[in-house]
Design an enzyme around this catalytic site. Structure first.
Site, PDB file in Angstrom:
ATOM      1  CD  GLU A   9      -6.913 -22.293 -13.930  1.00 49.88           C
ATOM      2  OE1 GLU A   9      -7.272 -23.040 -12.993  1.00 49.88           O
ATOM      3  OE2 GLU A   9      -7.721 -21.780 -14.721  1.00 49.88           O
ATOM      4  CG  ASP A  61      -9.802 -28.445 -12.268  1.00 51.35           C
ATOM      5  OD1 ASP A  61     -10.237 -29.169 -13.181  1.00 51.35           O
ATOM      6  OD2 ASP A  61     -10.406 -27.435 -11.865  1.00 51.35           O
TER       7      ASP A  61
END
Length: 148
Positions: free
Chosen positions: A54, A71
């Site tokens: 990620e 995010d």
């Protein structure tokens, strides 16, 4: 649970040119300290793989999505569902400001990630975890790491 390890880790991160990267083994120690090994059936290696795919272990990573949401942090937690960024529509299920998810002490993002994993889908909520970590041998993520 704030520990001396978290405080010293945060101090080290701030001291090194405002560094935003955390070492794999340092992250493993923090995750272990915060009882994530075995949490909801996921091992430390799952968490390490998630953090790598990620964010490349970047604590302060922020990514804008095509829907206007963002995010945040090492686990790339989405503002539409989980935190309030004061920019996009949010459900704020973790009841936290998105900026707190970028903190070097990692407590806010760990607590939010635990909430996500505790819900429906577990780590499958992260597409990159499904694609790159799920069902794969992950033991190498702990190579050379000593948790004690």
């Amino acid at each position: 649970m704030t520990s001396p390890l978290l405080i010293s880790l945060a101090s080290c991160l701030v001291a090194v040119n405002q560094a935003s990267l955390i070492g794999r083994c340092d992250l493993a120690k923090v995750l272990h300290q915060e009882d994530l090994d075995g949490f909801e059936g996921y091992s430390l290696t799952d968490w390490l793989c998630l953090a790598f795919v990620e964010s490349d272990f970047n604590i302060t990573k922020v990514n804008e999505n095509t829907d206007g949401s963002f995010d945040y942090g090492i686990f790339q937690i989405n503002s539409h569902y989980w935190c309030n960024d004061y920019q996009s529509r949010t459900e704020n299920n973790c009841q936290v400001d998105c900026q707190e998810l970028l903190s070097p002490n990692l407590l806010a993002i760990i607590n939010c990630a635990k909430k996500i994993v505790s819900g429906a889908g577990g780590m499958k909520n992260w597409v990159k975890w499904r694609l790159h970590c799920a069902g794969r041998p992950l033991s190498y993520w702990m190579t050379g790491c000593h948790l004690a």
